[in-house]
Design a protein around this motif. Structure first.
Motif, PDB file in Angstrom:
ATOM      1  N   PHE A   6      -3.609   4.369  -3.464  1.00 28.20           N
ATOM      2  CA  PHE A   6      -2.986   3.097  -3.112  1.00 28.20           C
ATOM      3  C   PHE A   6      -2.835   2.272  -4.378  1.00 28.20           C
ATOM      4  O   PHE A   6      -3.414   2.589  -5.419  1.00 28.20           O
ATOM      5  CB  PHE A   6      -3.802   2.333  -2.061  1.00 28.20           C
ATOM      6  CG  PHE A   6      -5.161   1.946  -2.526  1.00 28.20           C
ATOM      7  CD1 PHE A   6      -5.378   0.746  -3.161  1.00 28.20           C
ATOM      8  CD2 PHE A   6      -6.233   2.799  -2.337  1.00 28.20           C
ATOM      9  CE1 PHE A   6      -6.644   0.394  -3.608  1.00 28.20           C
ATOM     10  CE2 PHE A   6      -7.487   2.465  -2.779  1.00 28.20           C
ATOM     11  CZ  PHE A   6      -7.693   1.263  -3.413  1.00 28.20           C
ATOM     12  N   ILE A   7      -2.076   1.223  -4.278  1.00 26.08           N
ATOM     13  CA  ILE A   7      -1.946   0.269  -5.366  1.00 26.08           C
ATOM     14  C   ILE A   7      -1.948  -1.118  -4.748  1.00 26.08           C
ATOM     15  O   ILE A   7      -1.330  -1.345  -3.707  1.00 26.08           O
ATOM     16  CB  ILE A   7      -0.670   0.524  -6.205  1.00 26.08           C
ATOM     17  CG1 ILE A   7      -0.647  -0.379  -7.422  1.00 26.08           C
ATOM     18  CG2 ILE A   7       0.584   0.369  -5.362  1.00 26.08           C
ATOM     19  CD1 ILE A   7       0.418   0.001  -8.438  1.00 26.08           C
ATOM     20  N   VAL A   8      -2.714  -2.003  -5.331  1.00 25.65           N
ATOM     21  CA  VAL A   8      -2.843  -3.357  -4.806  1.00 25.65           C
ATOM     22  C   VAL A   8      -3.204  -4.275  -5.972  1.00 25.65           C
ATOM     23  O   VAL A   8      -3.817  -3.837  -6.945  1.00 25.65           O
ATOM     24  CB  VAL A   8      -3.918  -3.412  -3.686  1.00 25.65           C
ATOM     25  CG1 VAL A   8      -5.282  -3.072  -4.208  1.00 25.65           C
ATOM     26  CG2 VAL A   8      -3.911  -4.748  -2.982  1.00 25.65           C
ATOM     27  N   SER A   9      -2.797  -5.520  -5.901  1.00 27.29           N
ATOM     28  CA  SER A   9      -3.154  -6.460  -6.966  1.00 27.29           C
ATOM     29  C   SER A   9      -4.377  -7.268  -6.536  1.00 27.29           C
ATOM     30  O   SER A   9      -4.594  -7.504  -5.350  1.00 27.29           O
ATOM     31  CB  SER A   9      -1.985  -7.391  -7.280  1.00 27.29           C
ATOM     32  OG  SER A   9      -1.682  -8.196  -6.168  1.00 27.29           O
ATOM     33  N   VAL A  10      -5.168  -7.663  -7.515  1.00 30.16           N
ATOM     34  CA  VAL A  10      -6.323  -8.534  -7.277  1.00 30.16           C
ATOM     35  C   VAL A  10      -6.282  -9.636  -8.325  1.00 30.16           C
ATOM     36  O   VAL A  10      -5.697  -9.464  -9.394  1.00 30.16           O
ATOM     37  CB  VAL A  10      -7.672  -7.765  -7.355  1.00 30.16           C
ATOM     38  CG1 VAL A  10      -7.755  -6.712  -6.272  1.00 30.16           C
ATOM     39  CG2 VAL A  10      -7.882  -7.142  -8.710  1.00 30.16           C
ATOM     40  N   LYS A  11      -6.884 -10.767  -8.014  1.00 30.83           N
ATOM     41  CA  LYS A  11      -6.944 -11.873  -8.954  1.00 30.83           C
ATOM     42  C   LYS A  11      -8.360 -12.002  -9.494  1.00 30.83           C
ATOM     43  O   LYS A  11      -9.331 -11.782  -8.774  1.00 30.83           O
ATOM     44  CB  LYS A  11      -6.544 -13.185  -8.273  1.00 30.83           C
ATOM     45  CG  LYS A  11      -5.072 -13.272  -7.981  1.00 30.83           C
ATOM     46  CD  LYS A  11      -4.710 -14.647  -7.493  1.00 30.83           C
ATOM     47  CE  LYS A  11      -3.213 -14.707  -7.229  1.00 30.83           C
ATOM     48  NZ  LYS A  11      -2.776 -16.047  -6.876  1.00 30.83           N
ATOM     49  N   VAL A  12      -8.451 -12.378 -10.753  1.00 34.00           N
ATOM     50  CA  VAL A  12      -9.742 -12.622 -11.378  1.00 34.00           C
ATOM     51  C   VAL A  12     -10.121 -14.070 -11.097  1.00 34.00           C
ATOM     52  O   VAL A  12      -9.338 -14.990 -11.349  1.00 34.00           O
ATOM     53  CB  VAL A  12      -9.671 -12.360 -12.902  1.00 34.00           C
ATOM     54  CG1 VAL A  12     -11.008 -12.668 -13.553  1.00 34.00           C
ATOM     55  CG2 VAL A  12      -9.242 -10.934 -13.187  1.00 34.00           C
ATOM     56  N   GLY A  13     -11.322 -14.254 -10.531  1.00 31.35           N
ATOM     57  CA  GLY A  13     -11.809 -15.588 -10.214  1.00 31.35           C
ATOM     58  C   GLY A  13     -12.366 -16.304 -11.431  1.00 31.35           C
ATOM     59  O   GLY A  13     -12.442 -15.735 -12.526  1.00 31.35           O
ATOM     60  N   PRO A  14     -12.788 -17.546 -11.257  1.00 33.53           N
ATOM     61  CA  PRO A  14     -13.268 -18.356 -12.385  1.00 33.53           C
ATOM     62  C   PRO A  14     -14.496 -17.774 -13.088  1.00 33.53           C
ATOM     63  O   PRO A  14     -14.719 -18.048 -14.265  1.00 33.53           O
ATOM     64  CB  PRO A  14     -13.592 -19.711 -11.764  1.00 33.53           C
ATOM     65  CG  PRO A  14     -13.566 -19.526 -10.298  1.00 33.53           C
ATOM     66  CD  PRO A  14     -12.804 -18.283 -10.002  1.00 33.53           C
ATOM     67  N   LYS A  15     -15.273 -16.951 -12.413  1.00 32.73           N
ATOM     68  CA  LYS A  15     -16.451 -16.337 -13.035  1.00 32.73           C
ATOM     69  C   LYS A  15     -16.159 -14.911 -13.504  1.00 32.73           C
ATOM     70  O   LYS A  15     -17.068 -14.155 -13.812  1.00 32.73           O
ATOM     71  CB  LYS A  15     -17.616 -16.318 -12.052  1.00 32.73           C
ATOM     72  CG  LYS A  15     -18.141 -17.696 -11.706  1.00 32.73           C
ATOM     73  CD  LYS A  15     -19.331 -17.588 -10.792  1.00 32.73           C
ATOM     74  CE  LYS A  15     -19.875 -18.960 -10.450  1.00 32.73           C
ATOM     75  NZ  LYS A  15     -21.051 -18.854  -9.575  1.00 32.73           N
ATOM     76  N   GLY A  16     -14.872 -14.533 -13.529  1.00 33.30           N
ATOM     77  CA  GLY A  16     -14.499 -13.185 -13.966  1.00 33.30           C
ATOM     78  C   GLY A  16     -14.650 -12.138 -12.874  1.00 33.30           C
ATOM     79  O   GLY A  16     -14.591 -10.945 -13.140  1.00 33.30           O
ATOM     80  N   GLN A  17     -14.841 -12.562 -11.646  1.00 30.78           N
ATOM     81  CA  GLN A  17     -15.061 -11.636 -10.535  1.00 30.78           C
ATOM     82  C   GLN A  17     -13.743 -11.228  -9.890  1.00 30.78           C
ATOM     83  O   GLN A  17     -12.788 -12.001  -9.874  1.00 30.78           O
ATOM     84  CB  GLN A  17     -15.943 -12.290  -9.482  1.00 30.78           C
ATOM     85  CG  GLN A  17     -17.318 -12.635 -10.000  1.00 30.78           C
ATOM     86  CD  GLN A  17     -18.079 -13.517  -9.028  1.00 30.78           C
ATOM     87  OE1 GLN A  17     -17.528 -14.452  -8.460  1.00 30.78           O
ATOM     88  NE2 GLN A  17     -19.358 -13.213  -8.848  1.00 30.78           N
TER      89      GLN A  17
ATOM     90  N   MET B 151       0.839  -1.187   0.000  1.00 31.49           N
ATOM     91  CA  MET B 151       0.000   0.000   0.000  1.00 31.49           C
ATOM     92  C   MET B 151       0.879   1.243   0.000  1.00 31.49           C
ATOM     93  O   MET B 151       1.901   1.297   0.656  1.00 31.49           O
ATOM     94  CB  MET B 151      -0.920  -0.021   1.229  1.00 31.49           C
ATOM     95  CG  MET B 151      -1.757   1.210   1.328  1.00 31.49           C
ATOM     96  SD  MET B 151      -3.391   0.858   1.889  1.00 31.49           S
ATOM     97  CE  MET B 151      -3.850   2.483   2.377  1.00 31.49           C
ATOM     98  N   ASP B 152       0.475   2.259  -0.728  1.00 31.07           N
ATOM     99  CA  ASP B 152       1.185   3.527  -0.824  1.00 31.07           C
ATOM    100  C   ASP B 152       1.107   4.261   0.509  1.00 31.07           C
ATOM    101  O   ASP B 152       0.153   4.119   1.250  1.00 31.07           O
ATOM    102  CB  ASP B 152       0.515   4.345  -1.941  1.00 31.07           C
ATOM    103  CG  ASP B 152       1.298   5.569  -2.347  1.00 31.07           C
ATOM    104  OD1 ASP B 152       1.747   6.295  -1.460  1.00 31.07           O
ATOM    105  OD2 ASP B 152       1.433   5.801  -3.555  1.00 31.07           O
ATOM    106  N   ASN B 153       2.101   5.053   0.829  1.00 28.39           N
ATOM    107  CA  ASN B 153       2.108   5.852   2.061  1.00 28.39           C
ATOM    108  C   ASN B 153       1.051   6.943   2.063  1.00 28.39           C
ATOM    109  O   ASN B 153       0.556   7.339   3.100  1.00 28.39           O
ATOM    110  CB  ASN B 153       3.477   6.508   2.242  1.00 28.39           C
ATOM    111  CG  ASN B 153       4.354   5.740   3.190  1.00 28.39           C
ATOM    112  OD1 ASN B 153       3.904   4.817   3.858  1.00 28.39           O
ATOM    113  ND2 ASN B 153       5.604   6.128   3.239  1.00 28.39           N
TER     114      ASN B 153
END
Length: 66
Positions: free
Chosen positions: A8-19, A1-3
Motif C-alpha cells: 500500500f501507499i499512504v501519506s502521514v504527517k510529522v507532528g510537532p514532536k517528530g512523531q 490505498m493500492d489494490n
C-alpha cells in the motif's frame, strides 16, 4: 490505498514532536501491536525503513551466528 493486498501507499504527517502515526493498514499487515518496539533505520541516500525490533534482532542474529 493500492489494490494489491501485499502493499500500500499512504501519506502521514510529522507532528510537532517528530512523531508519525503508523496507518492501520500497515499495523494489520505487519502485526504491529500497541507498545511494540520498532527500529528506525536510515541511510542518507536510500531513505528510512521501519522494522519490528524482534525481526531486526532475528536478522542480525543470523548474520553474526551464521
Amino acid at each position: 490505498m493500492d489494490n494489491n493486498e501485499d502493499r500500500f501507499i499512504v501519506s502521514v504527517k510529522v507532528g510537532p514532536k517528530g512523531q508519525i502515526t503508523i496507518p492501520s493498514e500497515a499495523r494489520k499487515m505487519f502485526d504491529i501491536k500497541e507498545g511494540e518496539t520498532l527500529m528506525v533505520l536510515g541511510d542518507k541516500n536510500r531513505g528510512l525503513a521501519i522494522v519490528k525490533a524482534t525481526d531486526f534482532y532475528s536478522l542480525m542474529e543470523g548474520k553474526f551466528n551464521g
